[in-house]
Every structure is written in C-alpha cells, then in structure tokens.
Design a protein around this motif. Structure first.
Motif, mmCIF file in Angstrom:
data_model
loop_
_atom_site.group_PDB
_atom_site.id
_atom_site.type_symbol
_atom_site.label_atom_id
_atom_site.label_comp_id
_atom_site.label_asym_id
_atom_site.label_seq_id
_atom_site.Cartn_x
_atom_site.Cartn_y
_atom_site.Cartn_z
ATOM 1 N N VAL A 1 48.371 43.942 40.392
ATOM 2 C CA VAL A 1 48.146 42.735 41.191
ATOM 3 C C VAL A 1 47.318 43.151 42.396
ATOM 4 C CG1 VAL A 1 49.172 40.887 42.554
ATOM 5 C CG2 VAL A 1 50.297 41.665 40.465
ATOM 6 N N LYS A 2 46.108 42.624 42.485
ATOM 7 C CA LYS A 2 45.207 42.921 43.602
ATOM 8 C C LYS A 2 45.003 41.642 44.402
ATOM 9 C CE LYS A 2 40.497 44.389 44.745
ATOM 10 N NZ LYS A 2 40.207 43.176 45.530
ATOM 11 N N SER A 3 45.483 41.639 45.637
ATOM 12 C CA SER A 3 45.322 40.460 46.481
ATOM 13 C C SER A 3 43.882 40.368 46.982
ATOM 14 C CB SER A 3 46.293 40.517 47.671
ATOM 15 O OG SER A 3 45.874 41.501 48.601
ATOM 16 N N ASP A 4 43.580 39.279 47.643
ATOM 17 C CA ASP A 4 42.193 39.058 48.068
ATOM 18 C C ASP A 4 41.788 39.923 49.254
ATOM 19 O OD1 ASP A 4 43.882 37.821 49.800
ATOM 20 O OD2 ASP A 4 42.859 35.888 49.834
ATOM 21 N N ILE A 5 42.718 40.674 49.844
ATOM 22 C CA ILE A 5 42.346 41.553 50.956
ATOM 23 C C ILE A 5 42.570 43.026 50.606
ATOM 24 C CG2 ILE A 5 42.848 39.804 52.695
ATOM 25 C CD1 ILE A 5 45.467 41.249 53.240
ATOM 26 N N LEU B 1 40.521 48.474 46.074
ATOM 27 C CA LEU B 1 40.841 49.348 44.949
ATOM 28 C C LEU B 1 39.783 50.435 44.843
ATOM 29 C CD1 LEU B 1 42.306 48.369 41.562
ATOM 30 C CD2 LEU B 1 40.282 49.817 41.576
ATOM 31 N N HIS B 2 40.226 51.669 44.617
ATOM 32 C CA HIS B 2 39.324 52.806 44.586
ATOM 33 C C HIS B 2 39.543 53.611 43.311
ATOM 34 C CE1 HIS B 2 37.554 56.576 46.762
ATOM 35 N NE2 HIS B 2 36.646 55.920 46.089
ATOM 36 N N LEU B 3 38.466 53.820 42.554
ATOM 37 C CA LEU B 3 38.478 54.685 41.379
ATOM 38 C C LEU B 3 37.891 56.022 41.801
ATOM 39 C CD1 LEU B 3 39.152 54.637 38.337
ATOM 40 C CD2 LEU B 3 36.789 53.963 37.913
ATOM 41 N N ASP C 1 34.196 57.713 42.409
ATOM 42 C CA ASP C 1 33.958 57.248 43.774
ATOM 43 C C ASP C 1 33.457 55.799 43.788
ATOM 44 O OD1 ASP C 1 34.032 57.463 46.496
ATOM 45 O OD2 ASP C 1 32.034 58.355 46.699
ATOM 46 N N ILE C 2 34.127 54.956 43.005
ATOM 47 C CA ILE C 2 33.795 53.530 42.939
ATOM 48 C C ILE C 2 34.860 52.754 43.694
ATOM 49 C CG2 ILE C 2 33.546 51.539 41.420
ATOM 50 C CD1 ILE C 2 32.459 53.361 39.291
ATOM 51 N N GLU C 3 34.440 51.870 44.569
ATOM 52 C CA GLU C 3 35.370 51.069 45.371
ATOM 53 C C GLU C 3 35.156 49.596 45.079
ATOM 54 O OE1 GLU C 3 36.458 52.052 49.608
ATOM 55 O OE2 GLU C 3 35.331 50.203 49.963
ATOM 56 N N VAL C 4 36.253 48.912 44.802
ATOM 57 C CA VAL C 4 36.242 47.460 44.627
ATOM 58 C C VAL C 4 36.714 46.853 45.944
ATOM 59 C CG1 VAL C 4 37.100 45.506 43.308
ATOM 60 C CG2 VAL C 4 36.737 47.716 42.176
ATOM 61 N N PRO C 5 35.818 46.246 46.717
ATOM 62 C CA PRO C 5 36.200 45.775 48.061
ATOM 63 C C PRO C 5 37.106 44.556 48.008
ATOM 64 C CG PRO C 5 33.964 45.075 47.536
ATOM 65 C CD PRO C 5 34.418 45.939 46.388
ATOM 66 N N ALA C 6 37.595 44.185 49.176
ATOM 67 C CA ALA C 6 38.414 42.982 49.287
ATOM 68 C C ALA C 6 37.606 41.784 48.828
ATOM 69 C CB ALA C 6 38.887 42.802 50.733
ATOM 70 N N GLY C 7 38.255 40.909 48.112
ATOM 71 C CA GLY C 7 37.574 39.729 47.582
ATOM 72 C C GLY C 7 38.543 38.906 46.783
ATOM 73 N N LYS D 1 42.212 58.830 38.643
ATOM 74 C CA LYS D 1 43.160 58.316 39.642
ATOM 75 C C LYS D 1 42.674 56.973 40.179
ATOM 76 C CE LYS D 1 44.978 61.174 42.579
ATOM 77 N NZ LYS D 1 45.163 62.099 43.721
ATOM 78 N N ILE D 2 43.640 56.052 40.346
ATOM 79 C CA ILE D 2 43.378 54.738 40.934
ATOM 80 C C ILE D 2 44.257 54.583 42.168
ATOM 81 C CG2 ILE D 2 43.722 52.250 40.627
ATOM 82 C CD1 ILE D 2 42.849 52.481 37.804
ATOM 83 N N THR D 3 43.664 54.149 43.268
ATOM 84 C CA THR D 3 44.424 53.834 44.479
ATOM 85 C C THR D 3 44.202 52.371 44.845
ATOM 86 O OG1 THR D 3 42.605 54.526 45.934
ATOM 87 C CG2 THR D 3 44.234 56.197 45.336
ATOM 88 N N LEU D 4 45.251 51.741 45.333
ATOM 89 C CA LEU D 4 45.218 50.334 45.730
ATOM 90 C C LEU D 4 45.833 50.223 47.113
ATOM 91 C CD1 LEU D 4 44.544 47.430 44.795
ATOM 92 C CD2 LEU D 4 46.863 47.292 43.869
ATOM 93 N N ASP D 5 45.033 49.809 48.092
ATOM 94 C CA ASP D 5 45.464 49.751 49.487
ATOM 95 C C ASP D 5 45.427 48.306 49.966
ATOM 96 O OD1 ASP D 5 46.070 50.142 52.124
ATOM 97 O OD2 ASP D 5 44.550 51.667 52.497
ATOM 98 N N ASP D 6 46.576 47.800 50.416
ATOM 99 C CA ASP D 6 46.678 46.407 50.847
ATOM 100 C C ASP D 6 47.412 46.339 52.181
ATOM 101 O OD1 ASP D 6 46.971 43.719 51.171
ATOM 102 O OD2 ASP D 6 47.832 43.319 49.208
ATOM 103 N N PRO D 7 46.732 45.982 53.265
ATOM 104 C CA PRO D 7 47.411 45.878 54.572
ATOM 105 C C PRO D 7 48.507 44.820 54.594
ATOM 106 C CG PRO D 7 45.018 45.966 54.844
ATOM 107 C CD PRO D 7 45.281 45.785 53.387
ATOM 108 N N SER D 8 48.416 43.796 53.736
ATOM 109 C CA SER D 8 49.440 42.744 53.724
ATOM 110 C C SER D 8 50.667 43.138 52.921
ATOM 111 C CB SER D 8 48.852 41.452 53.156
ATOM 112 O OG SER D 8 48.619 41.563 51.760
#
Length: 537
Positions: free
Chosen positions: A123-127, A130-132, A136-142, A197-204
């Motif tokens: 589950v990826k929220s809009d803020i 996600l980083h592969l 070194d691919i980053e999926v920005p907030a959206g 490796k996948i990282t998912l960072d969500d401030p909320s």
C-alpha cells in the motif's frame, strides 16, 4: 531479440492480475439500483459502493467515480477510487487512507529473494516514496496504489517504456539509457534477477508492505521515526508556536523533580526513538544543569505528533554491574502522544558483545533486560528474530520484552479489533494456522511453559541482562565478545569518526593494538541468516 523482448513484456502483463485489478473488477461488477442501494439488502444496510458523477479530464464529458471502502489484513481501512468515462474510454484508479495520520512516520524495507516475495501486497499512499535500490530507481510521492511487488515493477516498466519507439528515432542516446534500466526490470518481473531491495518511506505512517512469519533477520524491517517540522507542515499539521518554545533571549527553563521515577515509569510504553530538539536553545538548555542520578528533568520540545508544545522528561539511572543509562519520555497533553527511549552513555567499546540467556523457569522471566536499538535479538525455539532498529531501546523484564514482541507482531498481522484472529477474508487458512502456531508458542514462553534461549547480539555492547547473583557467575547467563566487521562499522558510522590528532595537525581515526584484549572472548561460529559479524576473536 526485439521479438523476444516484446514476448517478455506480454508475459509480464498477462502473468497475473494485480490485487488492485481484482478489486476494481469487483467494484465494477456490483449492480446498483437507481436509488444507489444494492439489490436484495435491508434498507438500513450501508452501501457497498458510492457512485459519483464526475468530469472526465480527458474529453471533458461526464464520467463516473466509484468509491469503495475496504480493510486490508495486517493494515487498516482504505478507500479505493475508480473513475471511468463511457465517452472516451478513459479510466483511472487511486487509493487513499481512510484513517488518521499516524503519530510517527514509517519506513519499510523488504529484501526480495524468492518468487513468493513478488506476491506481497504493498500500500503506497499519495505522499510515500518508494525506492528500488538495486537500480537506484525512485517512485516519488504521487498517486496512491494498492498493488504488490510485481505490480510495482510492472508500473515502473510501463512508465519507462512509454514513448520508447519514438524516442529511439529522436534521441538514441536517451533511448539507450532508459533501455539499460528496462532490461533488468524485465528480468525482475520474470523472477530472474534476485535479490533486490525495496524501501517504502511514508511520513504519515499510512503505507505498508506485507510481512510474513517466515521472515528472518535482514529480510523484512519496519521502523518508525518522529516527523520533522517540515514534514508535519507538508501534512497540514501546522507548526509549533515558536513563542512557547523559544523566547529569543534565553534557553527554555529546565525543571528538576526531587522525586525519583518508579520502576513502572521507567518501563511503561517503551517505543522507538525520541525526537531531537530542533531549536538550538533547547539543545543548550541542559548545558549548565548538573544531571544527578535518580532525579527527573523536564525540557520543553515540540510534539512529533501534532507539533504543539510538549515535555521531554529525562532521568539518569545506574544499572548495577553495567553502566549509566538515560531514560527519556515525551508526553503531549494535546494529542496524547507518548514515547519513551533508553540511551546508554560512555565510550564506544572496541568489541561487540553477545549475551545468551537460558530461560528455564518463570523466575528467569523476571530478570531486568536492556535491549538497545543496535541490538539483534533471536529466539530459535519460538522462531523469533528482531533486527536492529526495529523496536528501538527497551528497558523492561524478559517477560515484558516477549509480551511487547507479541503485541507488536499481533497488531501488525491482525487488526486490534479482530478478537477471533481471523486476519480478514484475504488471509488463507494455511497462513492463518501458521500465525496461530507462532503466537501459541510465544504465549507459552511468556507464561514460562516453554524453555528457550534468548540471544542478544549488540555490536556496541550496549545491551544487558540482569545477573541476580552478581558478581558471582550465573550458569544460565553467558557473555562473549567479538570483533565487528568493517561493514558493521560502516553502517554504525564508526569508520568516519576521527578522534585522534595526527602528526599533520588533523584529526584521524584512532586505531587499536590487535594484541589488546586477547583472551576476553572465544571463537564462535557465525549465526545463520544474519550478516554481521564475519570476524570473531
């Protein structure tokens, strides 16, 4: 080669439908009457899907938006939105959290090593970001997404491949650079490019990666962190009033309590990481204050949950036969936020330490235990592994630590209101039974009905288990020292610390004589499924 590449792409697209596509079909297939209620249901039963007439941004005609509220196992409620236009065929989907913003941000890390990991829900929220890491691919907030690991990779492939044919004619160099990313992504989607490796960072704190009871140390990690003032402002939580934290002339007042904190105060609500004061005057407030053992101190600080003024309480305590530690706690009367942490003092030891505790009867469950945030914990008999940084610093008893592990894990796997521990409709029966067996063994250990051995491995030697017979040896408690690997020292930042003045007048890293400390530890084999350390004495 081109035909083979196109075939691979079709295999990726048709290999398996994403969970989002399945839910979208479920929503689209629901028949709704003219008055908006499903057929053959009671009038007082809530609607399953809300349908709203909306403007299509593609053709500017009226389309339809469907809203579907659902609950995800291991997680919380979300709103799935699906828009479709009958005039131009345009479709769009989105996911938003139906809950409140969490008290702390959350960061998830997953090492994908097997084809089964590709099916883990995300589950990826809009803020969230996600980083592969491998590419070194980053999926920005959206746009928010409900998908899985395979779906994330396919979405990245779809975005990168958009316009590639025309790009090959107009800008071959750019086409080649993008194609260098597309090819390894294709192998990942076809289960041919493990591990990554996948990282998912969500401030909320409203994003999530599905865990598994089979996860070992280093496989899956969730960490929580206090938000910065900038992140709170971006979430619309506002800023802390500066007048209440800094008057511009003097540091905030520090109060001291003459009444020592009780043991229950020290061990209650111990959760990860206390925020650092963002105002320079707050950081300097304790400079001229003598920190006395057994006394509590109060320092104003912005609440990491709501940014309103809160209090940071500190106390210095001395653990016999160990060292001094600082117990801190943040309490906010505005939003009821509370968090505690334990920090050890003193110099960084040259060697790490492993502690083995054999739990043989209920008396062993009453021992005091300090698990630092850099400590790795393992209990083979219960299949428990806690990676460093997952639980933060904890000062409690053995029983309290096991209870906290159970409660944290159970709150992640099952909902807090899931009394029967069913885990939701999407949890399969074998998986539910496996989790049930895991929690049954953990409950037996908490009650003292299951004998086990607890391993604490701390590269900074900041963890501790009470020896009731100290200074006499304890046959159920064993300790050994080991040399940290270079990788561990790099991760801890020790390789960059320069504390010794060199001949040229510049600071350099202090070195130790390898002959020092010989005989303090013994050689042991490396633990399975755990990276550090790779050199032991």
């Amino acid at each position: 080669m081109a035909d083979r590449g196109e075939t691979d792409r079709e295999d990726v697209r048709e290999s398996r439908e994403s969970p989002f596509a399945t839910l979208q079909k479920r929503v689209a297939g629901l028949k709704v009457q003219d008055d908006g209620t499903p057929p053959n249901v009671e009038e007082d039963e809530p609607e399953v899907v809300d349908r709203i007439e909306s403007l299509c941004i593609n053709c500017e005609e009226n389309g339809e938006t469907r809203l579907f509220l659902t609950k995800i196992p291991y997680f919380r409620e979300i709103i799935i939105m699906s828009f479709s236009c009958d005039h131009c065929g345009f479709e769009n989907t989105d996911v938003q959290s139906a809950g409140q913003i969490q008290e702390r941000g959350a960061k998830y890390t997953l090492n994908v090593t097997h084809v089964d990991d590709m099916e883990r829900q995300i589950v990826k929220s809009d803020i969230a970001v996600l980083h592969l890491e491998k590419l070194d691919i980053e999926v920005p907030a959206g746009r928010g997404r409900l998908t899985n690991v395979e779906g994330v990779i396919c979405d990245i492939l779809k975005d990168l491949e958009a316009g590639q044919r025309q790009r090959k004619k107009d800008d071959p160099d750019l086409w080649q650079k993008i194609d260098d990313l597309v090819q390894p992504l294709l192998k990942m989607a076809l289960n041919q490019n493990f591990p990554f490796k996948i990282t998912l960072d969500d401030p909320s704190g409203n994003s999530w990666i599905e865990p598994s009871f089979k996860d070992k140390a280093g496989k899956y990690q969730k960490s929580e962190y206090p938000r910065t003032l900038e992140q709170n402002k971006a979430l619309g939580l506002g800023e802390a009033p500066s007048s209440t934290l800094d008057n511009g002339n003097s540091p905030p007042e520090v109060s001291r309590s003459e009444k020592p904190l009780s043991s229950s105060d020290l061990t209650a609500h111990v959760v990860p990481q206390i925020p650092t004061a963002s105002n320079p005057t707050e950081q300097d407030a304790l400079e001229d204050v003598d920190i006395l053992e057994g006394h509590s101190y109060s320092l104003p600080t912005p609440c990491p949950g709501c940014t309103k003024p809160a209090h940071l309480n500190l106390q210095l305590i001395n653990i016999p036969f160990f060292k001094q530690v600082v117990v801190s706690a943040v309490m906010c009367t505005e939003c009821n936020y509370h968090a505690s942490d334990v920090k050890t003092g003193g110099e960084i030891p040259r060697l790490g330490k492993r502690i083995y505790l054999d739990v043989r009867d209920p008396l062993d469950l009453r021992r005091d235990i300090l698990k630092s945030e850099t400590c790795y914990l393992k209990i083979d008999e219960i299949d428990v592994e806690v990676a460093p940084g997952t639980m933060g610093g904890r000062f409690t008893t053995v029983e309290g630590l096991l209870t906290q592990i159970r409660d944290d894990t159970k709150g992640t796997v099952f909902d807090t209101d899931d009394v029967e521990a069913r885990g939701g409709d999407s949890m399969t029966e074998p998986k539910r039974q496996a989790w049930t067996r895991f929690f049954d063994k953990l409950d037996m250990a908490i009650k003292g009905e299951l004998q086990c051995t607890i391993l604490l491995e701390d590269p900074l030697a900041n963890s501790y288990v009470q020896n009731p017979w100290a200074p006499e040896p304890d046959e159920r408690l064993r300790e050994e020292e080991y040399k940290r690997s270079q990788e561990v020292e790099d991760d801890l930042g020790l390789s960059d610390m320069k504390t010794q003045m060199g001949e040229g007048g510049e600071y350099e890293r202090e070195t130790f004589d390898e002959s020092e400390g010989k005989g303090k530890g013994k050689a042991v084999e490396r633990l399975p499924n755990y990276e550090p350390p790779d050199e032991e004495l």
